[in-house]
Design a protein around this motif. Structure first.
Motif, PDB file in Angstrom:
ATOM      1  N   ASP A  31       0.832  -1.204   0.000  1.00  0.00           N
ATOM      2  CA  ASP A  31       0.000   0.000   0.000  1.00  0.00           C
ATOM      3  C   ASP A  31       0.873   1.263   0.000  1.00  0.00           C
ATOM      4  N   SER A  32       1.944   1.250   0.785  1.00  0.00           N
ATOM      5  CA  SER A  32       2.855   2.391   0.823  1.00  0.00           C
ATOM      6  C   SER A  32       3.529   2.580  -0.532  1.00  0.00           C
ATOM      7  N   ASP A  35       0.993   4.015  -2.937  1.00  0.00           N
ATOM      8  CA  ASP A  35       0.749   5.416  -2.619  1.00  0.00           C
ATOM      9  C   ASP A  35       1.880   6.283  -3.175  1.00  0.00           C
ATOM     10  N   LYS A  39       1.657   9.117  -6.147  1.00  0.00           N
ATOM     11  CA  LYS A  39       2.123  10.495  -5.962  1.00  0.00           C
ATOM     12  C   LYS A  39       3.148  10.869  -7.031  1.00  0.00           C
TER      13      LYS A  39
END
Length: 122
Positions: A31-32, A35, A39
């Protein structure tokens, strides 16, 4: 006796807890990563849009400069053909040359500002 021949193998609670924590950690790491990738993708799109807009502006200004320079040249030619004598022709030529140098200098400075750099002067 069939149960004795094939004993039931149970996974210890500690092992299940460890596996569950590992999967959860992997999910959080993924998930990180996603993300951060999102970005980065958004930032890249923004930069591309900015570069695209700068390119459109540069093209528009180049066309405007060309139109202005051509208009000035036709105005010069029109004045020149109406000159009555050599002295007037020289004056018209001198005025045109001075005007074109000023215009070119202005256009170079505008292009330098537009690109974010100042033109080098010696």
């Amino acid at each position: 006796m069939a149960n004795d021949a094939n004993p039931k193998f149970e996974i210890p609670n500690e092992m299940r807890d460890f596996a569950e924590k590992s999967v959860e950690q992997a999910r959080k790491a993924f998930d990180s990563f996603m993300d951060a990738a999102q970005k980065a993708s958004t930032a890249l799109e923004s930069q591309q849009e900015e570069v695209g807009e700068r390119a459109r502006q540069a093209n528009a200004s180049a066309v405007a400069y060309a139109e202005a320079n051509i208009a000035a040249t036709f105005a010069y030619a029109q004045k020149l053909v109406r000159a009555r004598d050599l002295h007037e022709m020289v004056a018209i030529q001198t005025e045109f040359a001075k005007s074109q140098v000023e215009t070119l200098t202005k256009q170079i400075n505008e292009k330098g500002q537009f690109s974010g750099r100042r033109p080098e002067t010696k």
